[in-house]
Design a protein around this motif. Structure first.
Motif: not given
Length: 270
Positions: A148-149, A184-189, A191-199
């Protein structure tokens, strides 16, 4: 990424971290891990007190990280295959959810091992809980794993090795009021995109019995090793001073930033 979608993805990340951190497989005891990794070292006392980086070069620790990453990737793939065995459509979604939880649980487990190898402090507190500061470190580690950038900068900001005391920073004021919260929020978001993708990926592979398990395990192995390598490379560069350390925001920007942080995305601040 608009502000609303960023908020939602960031919330997904926090929810995922909170859930998987309760899994027994996630927590790594720093002292136990270091004793196992450096059992034959005559400098074990120094390693336990100050970290392996006090004794060994960053480059040699990076080589040690390779074997840890390979082992962790193999274990994660086997776990992924096991959860892929149910082929009943009625349990497909549930199985996918378990697999995603395991995936990110193993990712956080591996992140701790790599971080401790490069001299970082214990992530969990004595009660086995993740503090807000620790959650930020997890976001930084996962962000680096996914490429993540901004994640490398966040790793540097949260690292013990650049002298930052994250716990005191967070305790001194609400996280949302710190100047580096948007990062923090940008990187966290992301990561959240990856959670959705992996799901989505894991749920689809659960649709076919046995074959789904093989595909799921293979995907896990293929993706997990590069993730570990990215984090190890980032922490090695951090030790070598190749990442930006404690960058100071100018006072005017930080003040403006804190005034609008609750309602603006970082890119909206001019």
């Amino acid at each position: 990424m608009n502000h609303q979608s960023q908020d939602k993805l960031y919330a997904t990340t926090l929810q995922t971290i909170g859930a998987v951190s309760k899994l027994p497989v996630v927590r790594v005891d720093r002292e136990e891990f270091l004793r196992r990794q450096f059992a034959g070292s005559p400098h074990l006392d120094v390693i336990l007190l100050s970290g392996p980086q006090a004794v060994y070069t960053a480059e040699s620790l990076r080589k040690r990280a390779d074997s840890i990453i390979r082992s962790s990737a193999a274990k994660t793939s086997l776990a992924s295959f096991a959860t892929g065995l149910p082929g009943n459509p009625a349990v497909m979604v549930a199985a996918g959810g378990v697999d995603v939880a395991q995936y990110f649980g193993f990712a956080i487990n591996l992140a701790q091992q790599i971080a401790y190898l490069f001299g970082e402090d214990e992530l969990f507190d004595g009660g086995g809980q993740l503090s807000e500061a620790a959650q930020i470190r997890v976001i930084a580690y996962l962000g680096a794993m996914f490429g993540a950038a901004g994640a490398a900068a966040l790793v540097s900001q949260t690292s013990k090795q650049v002298g930052s005391n994250l716990g005191k920073k967070v305790a001194a004021q609400a996280l949302t009021k710190t100047a580096w919260y948007p990062l923090v929020k940008k990187v966290g978001a992301l990561v959240g995109k990856q959670v959705t993708k992996k799901t989505v990926e894991k749920t689809i592979t659960k649709a076919v019995p046995i074959v789904g398990g093989v595909v799921s395990g293979s995907l896990t192995y293929v993706t997990f090793r590069p993730m570990g390598n990215r984090l190890a490379d980032t922490l090695m560069k951090n030790l070598n001073g190749e990442l930006d350390g404690e960058l100071e925001l100018n006072a005017e920007f930080a003040a403006k930033f804190n005034e609008v942080i609750d309602g603006k995305d970082i890119h909206e601040i001019e």
